[in-house]
Structures are given as C-alpha cells and as structure tokens.
Design a protein around this motif. Structure first.
Motif, PDB file in Angstrom:
ATOM      1  N   THR A 114       0.856  -1.177   0.000  1.00 11.15           N
ATOM      2  CA  THR A 114       0.000   0.000   0.000  1.00 11.15           C
ATOM      3  C   THR A 114       0.899   1.237   0.000  1.00 11.15           C
ATOM      4  OG1 THR A 114      -0.108   0.324   2.392  1.00 11.15           O
ATOM      5  CG2 THR A 114      -1.635  -1.288   1.414  1.00 11.15           C
ATOM      6  N   PRO A 115       0.395   2.395  -0.407  1.00  8.59           N
ATOM      7  CA  PRO A 115       1.212   3.613  -0.393  1.00  8.59           C
ATOM      8  C   PRO A 115       1.655   4.026   1.001  1.00  8.59           C
ATOM      9  CG  PRO A 115      -1.077   4.110  -0.870  1.00  8.59           C
ATOM     10  CD  PRO A 115      -0.937   2.630  -0.981  1.00  8.59           C
ATOM     11  N   GLU A 116       0.978   3.521   2.017  1.00 10.06           N
ATOM     12  CA  GLU A 116       1.384   3.841   3.393  1.00 10.06           C
ATOM     13  C   GLU A 116       2.784   3.318   3.697  1.00 10.06           C
ATOM     14  OE1 GLU A 116      -2.713   3.603   5.879  1.00 10.06           O
ATOM     15  OE2 GLU A 116      -2.275   1.872   4.619  1.00 10.06           O
ATOM     16  N   THR A 117       3.240   2.351   2.919  1.00 14.14           N
ATOM     17  CA  THR A 117       4.566   1.762   3.133  1.00 14.14           C
ATOM     18  C   THR A 117       5.688   2.721   2.737  1.00 14.14           C
ATOM     19  OG1 THR A 117       3.509  -0.326   2.476  1.00 14.14           O
ATOM     20  CG2 THR A 117       5.892  -0.357   2.742  1.00 14.14           C
ATOM     21  N   TYR A 118       5.378   3.671   1.877  1.00 14.25           N
ATOM     22  CA  TYR A 118       6.410   4.557   1.323  1.00 14.25           C
ATOM     23  C   TYR A 118       6.196   6.010   1.757  1.00 14.25           C
ATOM     24  CZ  TYR A 118       7.378   0.565  -1.704  1.00 14.25           C
ATOM     25  OH  TYR A 118       7.687  -0.688  -2.176  1.00 14.25           O
ATOM     26  N   ASN A 119       7.280   6.757   1.753  1.00 12.66           N
ATOM     27  CA  ASN A 119       7.198   8.191   2.028  1.00 12.66           C
ATOM     28  C   ASN A 119       6.525   8.917   0.871  1.00 12.66           C
ATOM     29  OD1 ASN A 119       8.581   7.948   4.504  1.00 12.66           O
ATOM     30  ND2 ASN A 119      10.572   8.102   3.479  1.00 12.66           N
ATOM     31  N   GLY A 120       5.884  10.017   1.182  1.00  9.59           N
ATOM     32  CA  GLY A 120       5.224  10.795   0.152  1.00  9.59           C
ATOM     33  C   GLY A 120       6.189  11.719  -0.574  1.00  9.59           C
ATOM     34  N   GLN A 121       5.651  12.439  -1.559  1.00  6.55           N
ATOM     35  CA  GLN A 121       6.422  13.425  -2.311  1.00  6.55           C
ATOM     36  C   GLN A 121       5.588  14.692  -2.463  1.00  6.55           C
ATOM     37  OE1 GLN A 121       7.400  11.515  -6.082  1.00  6.55           O
ATOM     38  NE2 GLN A 121       9.471  11.094  -5.363  1.00  6.55           N
ATOM     39  N   THR A 122       6.244  15.817  -2.479  1.00  2.64           N
ATOM     40  CA  THR A 122       5.503  17.049  -2.715  1.00  2.64           C
ATOM     41  C   THR A 122       5.117  17.191  -4.181  1.00  2.64           C
ATOM     42  OG1 THR A 122       5.487  19.449  -2.382  1.00  2.64           O
ATOM     43  CG2 THR A 122       7.546  18.474  -3.160  1.00  2.64           C
ATOM     44  N   SER A 123       3.946  17.725  -4.427  1.00  2.75           N
ATOM     45  CA  SER A 123       3.578  18.113  -5.788  1.00  2.75           C
ATOM     46  C   SER A 123       4.332  19.391  -6.124  1.00  2.75           C
ATOM     47  CB  SER A 123       2.064  18.312  -5.882  1.00  2.75           C
ATOM     48  OG  SER A 123       1.387  17.099  -5.618  1.00  2.75           O
ATOM     49  N   ARG A 124       4.288  19.782  -7.413  1.00  2.13           N
ATOM     50  CA  ARG A 124       5.090  20.935  -7.838  1.00  2.13           C
ATOM     51  C   ARG A 124       4.254  21.907  -8.674  1.00  2.13           C
ATOM     52  NH1 ARG A 124      10.282  19.592  -6.460  1.00  2.13           N
ATOM     53  NH2 ARG A 124      10.695  17.347  -6.303  1.00  2.13           N
ATOM     54  N   LEU A 125       4.559  23.194  -8.501  1.00  2.33           N
ATOM     55  CA  LEU A 125       3.938  24.250  -9.297  1.00  2.33           C
ATOM     56  C   LEU A 125       5.020  24.963 -10.092  1.00  2.33           C
ATOM     57  CD1 LEU A 125       1.419  25.956 -10.038  1.00  2.33           C
ATOM     58  CD2 LEU A 125       2.019  27.453  -8.118  1.00  2.33           C
ATOM     59  N   TYR A 126       4.810  25.066 -11.402  1.00  2.33           N
ATOM     60  CA  TYR A 126       5.758  25.740 -12.286  1.00  2.33           C
ATOM     61  C   TYR A 126       5.107  27.006 -12.852  1.00  2.33           C
ATOM     62  CZ  TYR A 126       8.300  21.268 -12.219  1.00  2.33           C
ATOM     63  OH  TYR A 126       8.975  20.128 -11.842  1.00  2.33           O
ATOM     64  N   ARG A 127       5.734  28.139 -12.640  1.00  3.81           N
ATOM     65  CA  ARG A 127       5.224  29.417 -13.158  1.00  3.81           C
ATOM     66  C   ARG A 127       5.804  29.684 -14.532  1.00  3.81           C
ATOM     67  NH1 ARG A 127       6.650  34.936 -13.114  1.00  3.81           N
ATOM     68  NH2 ARG A 127       8.616  34.472 -12.052  1.00  3.81           N
ATOM     69  N   ASN A 128       4.943  29.998 -15.460  1.00  4.20           N
ATOM     70  CA  ASN A 128       5.335  30.293 -16.838  1.00  4.20           C
ATOM     71  C   ASN A 128       5.866  31.719 -16.906  1.00  4.20           C
ATOM     72  OD1 ASN A 128       5.471  30.750 -19.636  1.00  4.20           O
ATOM     73  ND2 ASN A 128       3.615  29.574 -20.049  1.00  4.20           N
ATOM     74  N   THR A 129       7.148  31.837 -17.226  1.00  6.77           N
ATOM     75  CA  THR A 129       7.763  33.159 -17.302  1.00  6.77           C
ATOM     76  C   THR A 129       7.847  33.668 -18.739  1.00  6.77           C
ATOM     77  OG1 THR A 129       9.989  32.199 -17.413  1.00  6.77           O
ATOM     78  CG2 THR A 129       9.125  32.730 -15.220  1.00  6.77           C
ATOM     79  N   GLY A 130       7.280  32.899 -19.676  1.00 10.28           N
ATOM     80  CA  GLY A 130       7.319  33.279 -21.085  1.00 10.28           C
ATOM     81  C   GLY A 130       8.285  32.410 -21.855  1.00 10.28           C
TER      82      GLY A 130
END
Length: 610
Positions: A250-266
């Motif tokens: 199950t996923p409880e067995t493993y550490n989580g990861q942060t999601s990521r936000l990418y800002r479009n600079t052009g």
C-alpha cells in the motif's frame, strides 16, 4: 429505480410520446426541416444515431446507449505496466488518456499514455504512448512516430494546453521519472522541450496527474504536477497478504512526495512550489482539479491524496495559496479518516451557482460527493446519505468526471473502476479486480440514479479501468467516452442517441487571456430553461484530460437567449439569441467569430430518458 425490463420502459416512452405529439413530424426551428444541414461525412455519422422515421414520419425515440467502437475506429493499443512477477507498486497505478485537437481541424484526436518495462526486466518490449489522428469519418490513424512522440517513458498522465500561446495545443506527459513537455510545432510535429523549459522535474519524482492553470492571471499557462510516493527498484519493499507470497504494498509503506507548481515566465518555467505555499512532502497525490470554489475570480487547486488528507489550496491572489482542506471539509471522510483518493472533478451539479466536487476512492470507502455550501466555504459529503454512496461502496474508482450524457441540462457522473490488487478476491470475496464502469444520471434535487445496466454492453463488462475522459470525437454533439485499462486495451465508447435533446458547444480563444481560454467561465440562459455555467479547464479525472470545448445540454430549449463569457483577464463578452445544435467559436473581446451547425437527431418535444 424501476424493476421493469428496459424493453418495457422503452415501449412505455414510445407510447407516451406518440399520444403526446401525434403522428406529424416536427420541423427543426432552425431550418424549418426535419434535419439540420451538415458536411457529408458528419451527416453519415449522425445518421447512425438519429431516430429512424416511422412510415408516418414520426421520429422513433432511440434509447441512449454507449457502444464499443474501438476496433472499427482503428484504435489498437495495449497498456504496458511492466509487470513480470515482482509486484512493483507502479504496476498498480495504470495511466491516463486525453482528447485533444492537436492539428486544429475541429475534430478531437486521441492520446493514450503508456508505461514500459522496468530496467531489471529479463525481456524488454518497446512500448510508447499513442497519438491517434481523427480521420473525420469515425476512424483514426496512429501518427505517433511521425509526430515525434515515440519516446519510451514509464508514462502516467497527460495535460493538454497551449503553454506558449502560439495557437497550437502542447502535450505534457507525467512519468515515473523525468516528465516530458512536447511543444506542438504545427504540421503534425512535436518537439521535446522539457529540459530547456524547466518542467522535466527530478528523476526521482513519481508524477501522476497534471493540469495547466493560469494561477496568477498573467495570460500565460502555468503547470501543476501531482506527485505520489518515493519509489524505485532499489527502495522496493517486500509486502505480503498471506505471509508467504509477495503482494503489492500500500502507499502507506512509502514516504510521500511534494507536488510541484511551475510558473510560466514566457517560454520557460520557474518552480515556485515552496514560494507559493504548496510544499507538502507528506502528500501522495493521484488527482488534481482546478476550480474557483469560492467564486472570487481566482483559480483554486484541489489535490486528491492516497491515504493522506486531501488538500484544497485557496488562491490568495498574490501568487500564494492557503491550504483549507480541513476547514472546508474535504480532507477526510465523515468518520474523520483519510481515504485513498484517485480521480477528481468539479461541477455545479444542482444549480446552486457554486462548483461541487467528486473524488474517486478505494473500495469500502464510497465515492466522495462534496456539495459546495456556498459563501460559508464549506463542503458536505452527500454520498453517504444518497444511493450513490451504497452503489460505490465495493468499487475502486480511478477516472471519473461530470458530463451531461443525455443533454437534459443536468451534469451526470461517470466512474471508471478497477482494483489495484489482482488477488483481492481471495481475501475479500465481494470485491473483484476487474469492475464495471458506472454512470449515474442526475435526476435533479440532489438525486442520482445509477443507469449503467441500461446503457449497453460496455457497462456490463468488468475491466481494470484507470484513466477516463470525454469528448465528441464524431462531431454529432453528444459526449463520447475514452478509457485506458491497466495492462490491457483502451476503449472508445460512442454515445448513441444522446443528441436527441438540444445542445450548444463553445470553443474559446483567448487574446489577453491564455490562448485556450482555460479558466474562462461560460454562462448560458436558454429560452424557457435554467441558467447553466461551466469553466474551460485542464486536468481532472485521473491522469487524464477531457476535450477543451464546452458542451451544454439544453433539453428542448429552442434557442439561447443570452450567453456571457468571463475571461481570466477580467474581460466579459456577451452574446444574445444563439441557435441551438451549433458549435460557436468565441474570441476574447470579439464574441462569436464562427458558428457551425452540427448534425443531430431531430429534437423530441419531451426529454429523452435512458
């Protein structure tokens, strides 16, 4: 729900309509005839689903059903999850799919995400994602290689959006490893620009769903990427159900990861996860949905986590977010437990004016149907007190979405189901690995009725479904369904008869806002009908994306009195007196710039029920 046979119900509907409208055929209010003009190919497609006239000329009402047209459409795809006996966790997750118009010809194409063999597999098979170009005659052609997309990755999800505002939609693929951004070059070609744009992400990420969103309303699409758990072959853990044989952990067995936000600079992107207040190393995200849940004009982000609390990130309108999941009531179940959240979608299913939320969960947890209570900022999970709760207790839902399959003006719910453990039936006899898809018809008054068994063979067939999306691939107006199974085929299900009620479609083109108009809110006021609204959005479901154009079911409304389009830039376009059964192209600041009648069945004077 009635216990009478479907044939009896269909006959009853026919008799009621016969006595209600008589034997004369009703002319189409738009053309004065019994059918709308249309291109020849589209006419042929529509003829397959249009009601056949009786000898007296009365349209025969066709019960709505979905038919499996995968083979005849030329779609030959099999998902490779890499399984070869090791029971690695990623084998259970499956992948997603998308409808997209990559060549801008007005016809929805299909994208199917694929996995690959693991590096320690004794025998390697070549597997890549698949891009199918719509041939405009009900069939598709696989153009993956010539499009430059045949790159082997352990693919998970897809997000479709025009990140560089050049008028061509681009493709972002999430993977177990570095992600891939394919820029649309035109002429059917794509180029991998992941490295130079800065959105590849770390090779250690296990990315799942993604969504394009202009979170800071600067006219450029930014990118949110959901991440799951820390897993690699060298970190794989040996889990067992019976104490002897290895089973999937199950996923409880493993550490989580942060999601990521990418800002479009052009043309390039800056990762702003921590700066924006979104850093969460405990997250185990599988689904993401974008919606302005508090109606302040700024897009908020909902994240469905697996065995961790769900997150609702409220946009602070200054480039940052505040996590509000707990106080809003969407983080946990009614019992205060973190569920195993997968797919997610938003819609105003009861006409309250606020977007409510659905979340697919694990078996024995039921679907999450969170009603938005409005100005209080609170959500209430209504599934436990509704029939939809009991009907989803034993299923495990990945892909899901709101859509109006019968065009009665009320959003219905589609669920793509399938368990993660192929041996689950040995320990839980009431739960199976392969499961039937489900469709719940919106009856109004916050009531849903499961109509799956009335909608054709695809709803009777147990499959191990994962990603799911909707789109009108045959341009007959009504929404069709696309699904991917884990380690199995993809399915294209054609909506037969959903267009017997009236509808209207809109494609948005931004000017100051992003080119796709993602984030634009369209509100319609049908003649004699009820106000409806939708928002152009990326992402949602599980690792998938539905078509960008918006479709509104109108029941029997003869026309649309007025339409407003509120763009992310703050501009508002207003149109009046629009005909039904049309596709309208709306350009920011210019209103309707193109309209096209779509081939449909002659509208019946009363709503058609399944």
């Amino acid at each position: 729900m009635s216990k009478k046979p479907a044939a009896f119900n269909a006959l009853t509907i026919l008799l009621m309509l016969f006595f209600a409208v008589g034997c004369g055929s009703s002319p189409d209010p738009m053309t004065g005839s019994g059918a709308s003009p249309s291109p020849s190919v589209s006419t042929q497609l529509a003829a397959q689903v249009s009601p056949s006239p009786s000898p007296t000329g009365t349209p025969q009402i066709v019960p709505i059903e979905f038919t499996d047209v995968t083979a005849q459409a030329g779609i030959k795809f099999r998902h490779n999850n890499g399984a070869y006996g090791k029971k690695y966790l990623p084998e259970t997750t499956g992948s997603g799919c998308a409808f997209l118009d990559f060549d801008d010809d007005g016809w929805q194409d299909i994208l199917l995400i694929n996995g690959m063999d693991f590096e320690d597999a004794p025998k390697k098979r070549r597997s890549v994602l698949a891009l199918y170009r719509n041939n405009q005659d009900g069939t598709f052609t696989n153009v993956t290689s010539q499009a430059g997309l045949a790159k082997p990755v352990y693919g998970m999800g897809a997000a479709i959006g025009d990140y560089d505002n050049d008028g061509r939609v681009d493709i972002y693929i999430t993977t177990l490893g570095t992600n891939v951004l394919f820029r649309n070059l035109g002429n059917g070609k794509f180029a991998d620009v992941s490295a130079r744009t800065g959105v590849a992400g770390p090779a250690t990420d296990f990315s799942t769903s993604a969504a394009w969103v202009d979170y800071n309303k600067d006219g450029k699409l930014d990118l949110f990427v959901a991440n799951y758990v820390e897993w690699s072959i060298d970190k794989d853990i040996n889990c067992s159900l019976d104490g002897t044989n290895k089973s999937y952990c199950t996923p409880e067995t493993y550490n989580g990861q942060t999601s990521r936000l990418y800002r479009n600079t052009g043309g390039r992107f800056e990762e702003v996860t921590q700066k924006a207040g979104l850093l969460d190393p405990t997250g185990k995200a599988l689904g993401v949905g974008i919606s302005d849940y508090n109606l302040d004009g700024w897009p908020d982000i909902f994240v469905a986590n697996d065995t961790q609390p769900n997150k609702l990130y409220q946009n602070n309108r200054n480039g940052t977010f505040t996590e509000s999941g707990v106080i809003a009531g969407v983080a946990f179940s009614e019992e205060g437990k973190a569920r195993a959240g997968m797919g997610v979608d938003f819609a105003d299913y009861d006409g309250s004016g606020y977007p409510s939320l659905i979340v697919g969960n694990f078996s024995n947890e039921t679907l999450g149907l969170f009603h938005n209570e409005g100005k209080s900022g609170l959500f209430i999970d209504e599934a436990p007190s509704m029939a939809i709760g009991q009907a989803t207790l034993l299923t495990l839902t990945f892909g899901l979405f709101f859509f109006d399959y019968d065009f009665d003006g009320k959003p219905d719910i589609f669920l793509a189901n399938g368990h993660v453990a192929d041996d689950i039936n040995s320990v839980q006899p009431k739960i199976t690995y392969a499961q039937r898809p489900q469709l719940f018809r919106n009856l109004g008054g916050k009531r849903f009725s499961e109509v799956s068994r009335r909608l054709g063979k695809p709803f009777q067939r147990p499959i191990v479904a994962r990603g799911a999306a909707y789109g009108d691939y045959d341009n007959d107006g009504d929404p069709d369904v696309l699904m991917v199974t884990n380690g199995g085929p993809a399915y294209l299900l054609r909506n037969e008869g959903g267009n017997q009620n009236r509808f209207v479609r809109f494609k948005t083109i931004g000017a100051t806002s992003n080119r796709d108009g993602i984030g634009a809110k369209i509100t319609i006021y049908p003649e004699g009908g009820v106000k409806q609204w939708q928002v152009v959005h990326s992402g949602s479901s599980y690792c998938s994306q539905s078509e960008l154009p918006l479709t509104f079911g109108l029941n029997s409304a003869a026309k649309i009195d007025r339409v407003t389009v509120e763009w992310p830039s703050g501009k508002v376009d207003r149109m009046t007196n629009l005909a039904t059964n049309h596709l309208y192209v709306v350009r920011e600041g210019s209103g309707v710039t193109e309209s096209k009648p779509l081939p449909v069945a002659t509208p019946s004077p009363t709503p058609v029920a399944p």
